[in-house]
Design an enzyme around this catalytic site. Structure first.
Site, short mmCIF file in Angstrom:
data_model
loop_
_atom_site.label_atom_id
_atom_site.label_comp_id
_atom_site.label_asym_id
_atom_site.label_seq_id
_atom_site.Cartn_x
_atom_site.Cartn_y
_atom_site.Cartn_z
N LYS A 110 0.78 -1.12 0.04
CA LYS A 110 0.22 -0.04 0.06
C LYS A 110 0.95 1.26 0.06
CE LYS A 110 -4.38 -1.57 0.59
NZ LYS A 110 -4.67 -2.42 1.31
N LYS A 189 -2.19 -10.48 -11.41
CA LYS A 189 -3.25 -10.89 -10.62
C LYS A 189 -4.39 -9.92 -10.86
CE LYS A 189 -5.04 -10.19 -5.97
NZ LYS A 189 -5.19 -9.05 -5.10
N LYS A 192 -8.43 -4.31 -8.21
CA LYS A 192 -8.77 -2.80 -8.62
C LYS A 192 -7.66 -2.17 -8.62
CE LYS A 192 -11.16 -2.66 -4.69
NZ LYS A 192 -11.35 -3.95 -4.22
P1 ADP Z 1 -8.46 -6.12 -4.78
O1 ADP Z 1 -7.24 -6.82 -4.94
O2 ADP Z 1 -9.43 -5.85 -6.08
O3 ADP Z 1 -8.32 -4.83 -3.99
P2 ADP Z 1 -9.64 -7.21 -2.43
O4 ADP Z 1 -8.58 -7.09 -1.74
O5 ADP Z 1 -10.94 -6.41 -2.02
O6 ADP Z 1 -9.47 -7.16 -3.89
O7 ADP Z 1 -10.35 -8.34 -2.16
C1 ADP Z 1 -11.42 -9.01 -1.63
C2 ADP Z 1 -11.45 -10.57 -1.74
O8 ADP Z 1 -11.21 -11.16 -2.82
C3 ADP Z 1 -10.17 -11.14 -0.61
O9 ADP Z 1 -10.34 -12.26 -0.10
C4 ADP Z 1 -9.24 -11.50 -1.74
O10 ADP Z 1 -8.25 -12.33 -1.44
C5 ADP Z 1 -9.88 -12.02 -3.02
N1 ADP Z 1 -9.25 -11.59 -4.21
C6 ADP Z 1 -9.32 -10.37 -5.01
N2 ADP Z 1 -8.64 -10.51 -6.01
C7 ADP Z 1 -8.41 -11.81 -6.41
C8 ADP Z 1 -7.92 -12.52 -7.36
N3 ADP Z 1 -7.36 -12.13 -8.53
N4 ADP Z 1 -7.73 -13.90 -7.11
C9 ADP Z 1 -8.12 -14.61 -6.06
N5 ADP Z 1 -8.72 -13.85 -4.99
C10 ADP Z 1 -8.92 -12.46 -5.28
#
Ligand code: ADP
Ligand code: TRP
Length: 320
Positions: A110, A189, A192
């Site tokens: 972050k 990966k 967002k």
């Molecule tokens: P982002 O990376 O888009 O900010 P979040 O951190 O809000 O997503 O993730 C919310 C949930 O979705 C978490 O449990 C996270 O591990 C899962 N998640 C997010 N992106 C992925 C991905 N590309 N593959 C697998 N799980 C994911």
């Protein structure tokens, strides 16, 4: 068995969220009592605008419900409706070694992305541990990026229990390898923060456009292609049955099948897959009171459960 997970209201849900976490949570509802919440306290660590935070909480609530939450089986609530979780965070802070947080890579990520180095961001994993431990959770479905947070949670629970007695259940993560990391449209990966997501609930035009922009190599229509190195196939596997995937693999290897064809097949399977959820979502949008009532009922149950743990924890540390 108690299952628990949370999601931050920090933007539109994407298929990485769905396959990495939400789908597991929805399936696990059959196996035990499930607690799911919208992590609005966690969102504050990146200081969203207040109005935006409020809107996003409602959006995420609707989208998660549309994806198959059964409110008879699942307690669905807003994290901040249970302020005891902040009280428990403080108790856990007291047993949390600084080094444990200094090693956390999500904080470093972050900061690298330009967020201010606040104490909230630094101690994010302690609040997450409190979320999990306050409901005496056994199993926590999340994507792979949350694995380290679960390890910190287990460490804190063990430290606290060693010092103050058996207050917390030690939780396990639930991270199936095949969906631990869903690729985004650029192959890294899906997230967002990388601006490479495919939203679950976009318009047809918007989703088609995103799918068509998936990055591939420059092989032509007639060339033979390697399906194992292509994110279109990686994503198609999430939606199609094994025969359909095998068929696409064969077409890749034979040639005469372009990336445009594969993208079209991916778009169609994805669009059909989410059709029932889109329908449910439209119903929920038309009934905002239903959503509010579900969250209120969830908050009441979650508060009662949290208070049970808190009264033991307060007693154990000498506050009562
Ligand atoms: P982002 O990376 O888009 O900010 P979040 O951190 O809000 O997503 O993730 C919310 C949930 O979705 C978490 O449990 C996270 O591990 C899962 N998640 C997010 N992106 C992925 C991905 N590309 N593959 C697998 N799980 C994911
Ligand atoms: N940190 C998680 C994420 O960014 C959200 C979250 C907060 C969570 N508290 C939790 C997930 C407790 C599982 C359990 O996705």
């Amino acid at each position: 068995m108690r299952i628990l997970s949370g999601i931050q209201p920090s933007g539109r849900l994407h298929i990485g969220n769905y396959f990495g976490m939400m789908k597991q949570a929805v399936e696990l509802q059959k196996q035990g009592e499930t607690f799911l919440f919208i992590a609005d306290y966690h969102s504050l660590t990146t200081l969203p605008k207040p109005e935006q935070l409020r809107e996003r909480v409602t959006e995420v609530a609707i989208d998660f419900l549309a994806c198959g939450l059964d409110v008879e089986k699942t307690c669905f609530f807003r994290q901040s409706e249970v302020p005891q979780v902040c009280e428990l965070t403080w108790l856990l802070n007291a047993v949390c070694p600084l080094g444990l947080l200094q090693r956390a890579h999500s904080y470093k990520d972050k900061i690298a992305k330009g967020f201010d180095a606040s104490n909230g961001l630094f101690s994010y994993p302690v609040l997450m541990a409190a979320d999990i431990l306050i409901y005496q959770s056994n199993l926590v479905p999340v994507g792979k990026d949350q694995k380290q947070h679960l390890e910190i949670t287990r460490d804190l629970a063990i430290k606290f229990n060693d010092r103050f007695g058996e207050i917390f259940t030690i939780p396990d993560g639930y991270i199936p390898e095949s969906v631990a990391v869903i690729p985004g449209i650029d192959g890294q990966k899906m997230s967002k923060s990388y601006d490479n997501t495919i939203p679950i609930f976009g318009t047809e035009k918007e989703i088609r456009k995103v799918v068509m922009s998936i990055v591939t190599d420059s092989k032509g229509l007639n060339d033979s292609k390697d399906p194992d190195k292509c994110s279109i196939v990686g994503l198609y596997k999430l939606f199609a049955n094994p025969e359909q995937v095998e068929e696409m693999n064969d077409k890749y290897r034979t040639g005469g099948y372009g990336y445009g064809h594969a993208k079209q097949a991916l778009f169609e399977s994805m669009w059909n897959y989410f059709e029932p959820m889109r329908k449910r979502r439209n119903e929920l949008i038309a009934n905002p009171d239903t959503v509010r009532e579900i969250l209120q009922k969830g908050a009441k149950k979650a508060s009662a459960e949290a208070e049970k743990t808190m009264s033991k924890a307060r007693q154990a540390v000498g506050l009562r």
